[in-house]
Design a protein around this motif. Structure first.
Motif, PDB file in Angstrom:
ATOM      1  N   ASN A  51     -15.506 -55.336  20.613  1.00  0.00           N
ATOM      2  CA  ASN A  51     -16.040 -54.713  21.825  1.00  0.00           C
ATOM      3  C   ASN A  51     -17.481 -55.169  21.967  1.00  0.00           C
ATOM      4  O   ASN A  51     -18.318 -54.837  21.128  1.00  0.00           O
ATOM      5  N   ILE A  52     -17.757 -55.952  23.009  1.00  0.00           N
ATOM      6  CA  ILE A  52     -19.089 -56.513  23.203  1.00  0.00           C
ATOM      7  C   ILE A  52     -19.627 -56.079  24.564  1.00  0.00           C
ATOM      8  O   ILE A  52     -18.917 -56.112  25.565  1.00  0.00           O
ATOM      9  N   LEU A  53     -20.884 -55.647  24.554  1.00  0.00           N
ATOM     10  CA  LEU A  53     -21.551 -55.189  25.764  1.00  0.00           C
ATOM     11  C   LEU A  53     -22.782 -56.038  26.011  1.00  0.00           C
ATOM     12  O   LEU A  53     -23.585 -56.252  25.091  1.00  0.00           O
ATOM     13  N   PHE A  54     -22.932 -56.531  27.236  1.00  0.00           N
ATOM     14  CA  PHE A  54     -24.136 -57.247  27.652  1.00  0.00           C
ATOM     15  C   PHE A  54     -25.024 -56.253  28.378  1.00  0.00           C
ATOM     16  O   PHE A  54     -24.581 -55.596  29.321  1.00  0.00           O
ATOM     17  N   LEU A  55     -26.275 -56.151  27.949  1.00  0.00           N
ATOM     18  CA  LEU A  55     -27.181 -55.140  28.467  1.00  0.00           C
ATOM     19  C   LEU A  55     -28.431 -55.775  29.060  1.00  0.00           C
ATOM     20  O   LEU A  55     -29.052 -56.641  28.435  1.00  0.00           O
ATOM     21  N   SER A  77     -16.472 -47.517  21.214  1.00  0.00           N
ATOM     22  CA  SER A  77     -17.008 -47.964  19.932  1.00  0.00           C
ATOM     23  C   SER A  77     -17.385 -49.441  20.055  1.00  0.00           C
ATOM     24  O   SER A  77     -16.535 -50.324  19.921  1.00  0.00           O
ATOM     25  N   LEU A  78     -18.660 -49.686  20.334  1.00  0.00           N
ATOM     26  CA  LEU A  78     -19.133 -51.051  20.533  1.00  0.00           C
ATOM     27  C   LEU A  78     -19.417 -51.722  19.190  1.00  0.00           C
ATOM     28  O   LEU A  78     -19.988 -51.114  18.299  1.00  0.00           O
ATOM     29  N   ASP A  79     -19.011 -52.979  19.074  1.00  0.00           N
ATOM     30  CA  ASP A  79     -19.305 -53.765  17.878  1.00  0.00           C
ATOM     31  C   ASP A  79     -20.621 -54.510  18.024  1.00  0.00           C
ATOM     32  O   ASP A  79     -21.425 -54.571  17.097  1.00  0.00           O
ATOM     33  N   ILE A  80     -20.832 -55.108  19.201  1.00  0.00           N
ATOM     34  CA  ILE A  80     -22.007 -55.933  19.456  1.00  0.00           C
ATOM     35  C   ILE A  80     -22.594 -55.544  20.811  1.00  0.00           C
ATOM     36  O   ILE A  80     -21.867 -55.400  21.794  1.00  0.00           O
ATOM     37  N   VAL A  81     -23.916 -55.409  20.848  1.00  0.00           N
ATOM     38  CA  VAL A  81     -24.643 -55.253  22.106  1.00  0.00           C
ATOM     39  C   VAL A  81     -25.595 -56.439  22.201  1.00  0.00           C
ATOM     40  O   VAL A  81     -26.409 -56.656  21.302  1.00  0.00           O
ATOM     41  N   VAL A  82     -25.456 -57.208  23.269  1.00  0.00           N
ATOM     42  CA  VAL A  82     -26.328 -58.362  23.484  1.00  0.00           C
ATOM     43  C   VAL A  82     -27.290 -58.009  24.609  1.00  0.00           C
ATOM     44  O   VAL A  82     -26.869 -57.827  25.758  1.00  0.00           O
ATOM     45  N   THR A  83     -28.570 -57.877  24.275  1.00  0.00           N
ATOM     46  CA  THR A  83     -29.567 -57.663  25.314  1.00  0.00           C
ATOM     47  C   THR A  83     -29.948 -59.025  25.880  1.00  0.00           C
ATOM     48  O   THR A  83     -30.234 -59.956  25.134  1.00  0.00           O
ATOM     49  N   PRO A 135     -24.506 -44.738  18.386  1.00  0.00           N
ATOM     50  CA  PRO A 135     -23.973 -43.951  17.279  1.00  0.00           C
ATOM     51  C   PRO A 135     -22.890 -44.666  16.493  1.00  0.00           C
ATOM     52  O   PRO A 135     -22.637 -44.347  15.346  1.00  0.00           O
ATOM     53  N   THR A 136     -22.260 -45.664  17.088  1.00  0.00           N
ATOM     54  CA  THR A 136     -21.186 -46.372  16.396  1.00  0.00           C
ATOM     55  C   THR A 136     -21.721 -47.447  15.463  1.00  0.00           C
ATOM     56  O   THR A 136     -20.944 -48.130  14.811  1.00  0.00           O
ATOM     57  N   GLY A 137     -23.024 -47.612  15.423  1.00  0.00           N
ATOM     58  CA  GLY A 137     -23.596 -48.632  14.545  1.00  0.00           C
ATOM     59  C   GLY A 137     -23.432 -50.025  15.081  1.00  0.00           C
ATOM     60  O   GLY A 137     -23.352 -50.985  14.315  1.00  0.00           O
ATOM     61  N   ALA A 138     -23.399 -50.179  16.390  1.00  0.00           N
ATOM     62  CA  ALA A 138     -23.257 -51.507  16.989  1.00  0.00           C
ATOM     63  C   ALA A 138     -24.416 -52.407  16.566  1.00  0.00           C
ATOM     64  O   ALA A 138     -25.555 -51.970  16.468  1.00  0.00           O
ATOM     65  N   LYS A 139     -24.099 -53.648  16.320  1.00  0.00           N
ATOM     66  CA  LYS A 139     -25.121 -54.644  16.019  1.00  0.00           C
ATOM     67  C   LYS A 139     -25.773 -55.049  17.337  1.00  0.00           C
ATOM     68  O   LYS A 139     -25.082 -55.402  18.301  1.00  0.00           O
ATOM     69  N   VAL A 140     -27.094 -54.980  17.413  1.00  0.00           N
ATOM     70  CA  VAL A 140     -27.820 -55.369  18.617  1.00  0.00           C
ATOM     71  C   VAL A 140     -28.432 -56.746  18.395  1.00  0.00           C
ATOM     72  O   VAL A 140     -29.129 -56.976  17.411  1.00  0.00           O
ATOM     73  N   VAL A 141     -28.138 -57.644  19.314  1.00  0.00           N
ATOM     74  CA  VAL A 141     -28.618 -59.020  19.254  1.00  0.00           C
ATOM     75  C   VAL A 141     -29.344 -59.310  20.561  1.00  0.00           C
ATOM     76  O   VAL A 141     -28.830 -58.999  21.639  1.00  0.00           O
ATOM     77  N   HIS A 142     -30.534 -59.899  20.466  1.00  0.00           N
ATOM     78  CA  HIS A 142     -31.262 -60.244  21.692  1.00  0.00           C
ATOM     79  C   HIS A 142     -31.149 -61.734  21.967  1.00  0.00           C
ATOM     80  O   HIS A 142     -31.468 -62.563  21.116  1.00  0.00           O
ATOM     81  N   VAL A 143     -30.674 -62.058  23.165  1.00  0.00           N
ATOM     82  CA  VAL A 143     -30.619 -63.431  23.646  1.00  0.00           C
ATOM     83  C   VAL A 143     -31.158 -63.379  25.074  1.00  0.00           C
ATOM     84  O   VAL A 143     -30.434 -63.062  26.013  1.00  0.00           O
ATOM     85  N   LEU A 185     -19.664 -67.555  21.487  1.00  0.00           N
ATOM     86  CA  LEU A 185     -19.209 -66.233  21.022  1.00  0.00           C
ATOM     87  C   LEU A 185     -17.790 -66.293  20.483  1.00  0.00           C
ATOM     88  O   LEU A 185     -17.013 -67.124  20.907  1.00  0.00           O
ATOM     89  N   PRO A 186     -17.438 -65.417  19.576  1.00  0.00           N
ATOM     90  CA  PRO A 186     -18.280 -64.393  18.978  1.00  0.00           C
ATOM     91  C   PRO A 186     -19.081 -64.849  17.761  1.00  0.00           C
ATOM     92  O   PRO A 186     -19.946 -64.139  17.278  1.00  0.00           O
ATOM     93  N   GLY A 187     -18.811 -66.051  17.281  1.00  0.00           N
ATOM     94  CA  GLY A 187     -19.426 -66.517  16.047  1.00  0.00           C
ATOM     95  C   GLY A 187     -20.930 -66.428  16.009  1.00  0.00           C
ATOM     96  O   GLY A 187     -21.522 -66.047  14.988  1.00  0.00           O
ATOM     97  N   SER A 188     -21.602 -66.743  17.119  1.00  0.00           N
ATOM     98  CA  SER A 188     -23.063 -66.771  17.110  1.00  0.00           C
ATOM     99  C   SER A 188     -23.684 -65.388  16.959  1.00  0.00           C
ATOM    100  O   SER A 188     -24.865 -65.279  16.608  1.00  0.00           O
ATOM    101  N   VAL A 189     -22.932 -64.321  17.189  1.00  0.00           N
ATOM    102  CA  VAL A 189     -23.492 -62.977  17.073  1.00  0.00           C
ATOM    103  C   VAL A 189     -22.890 -62.186  15.905  1.00  0.00           C
ATOM    104  O   VAL A 189     -23.335 -61.078  15.617  1.00  0.00           O
ATOM    105  N   THR A 190     -21.908 -62.769  15.237  1.00  0.00           N
ATOM    106  CA  THR A 190     -21.288 -62.051  14.128  1.00  0.00           C
ATOM    107  C   THR A 190     -21.669 -62.617  12.766  1.00  0.00           C
ATOM    108  O   THR A 190     -21.426 -62.005  11.745  1.00  0.00           O
TER     109      THR A 190
END
Length: 144
Positions: free
Chosen positions: A6-10, A75-81, A94-102, A138-143
């Motif tokens: 589950n990936i969210l772009f923010l 339940s988000l796995d990755i959040v990409v700002t 709260p789900t402990g999503a990994k936040v990655v900034h690109v 994706l998803p390799g570059s953020v995992t």
């Protein structure tokens, strides 16, 4: 087969960059990821973003501008700002999503510095293509 991420772009307003990222990810990577986009605020869908994505064969016209608060039950796995403001104000998940900034340049701001409709759209096209290149990793570059 592994469960989809589950990936969210923010971004700030969920009107342009995060919408393009969601569109590309759905178009190119829907077999690997459940894709969402949201903003710290909601500014509506940017018509120029819709136009340049359609030029590339990706229809985002049905997507809507959503607020990050609408995703509290997922339940988000990755959040990409995808912009600096969203990265600086990114809420804790709260789900402990990994936040990655690109970060990507803001096409509406870029377009302020140029004259002519086509030149303004070129600002959107440039960022559209940069986002596509990132999504292709994706998803390799953020995992990793």
């Amino acid at each position: 087969m592994a469960e989809k991420l589950n990936i969210l772009f923010l971004c700030t307003g969920n009107s342009c960059r995060s919408q393009m990222a969601e569109g590309w990810a759905r178009h190119l990577k829907s077999d690997l990821m459940n894709v969402y986009s949201a903003g710290i605020e909601t500014h509506g869908l940017n018509p120029s973003a819709v136009k340049v994505m359609a030029e590339a064969g990706v229809d985002i016209s049905g997507q809507t501008s959503q607020n990050i608060s609408e995703f509290s039950d997922i339940s988000l796995d990755i959040v990409v700002t995808v912009c600096g403001h969203a990265h600086e104000t990114c809420p804790l998940f709260p789900t402990g999503a990994k936040v990655v900034h690109v970060g990507f340049d803001d096409p509406p701001k870029m377009a302020l510095d140029v004259d002519g409709a086509e030149e303004k759209l070129n600002c959107y096209r440039t960022v559209r293509d940069e986002i596509r290149a990132f999504v292709e990793t994706l998803p390799g570059s953020v995992t990793d």
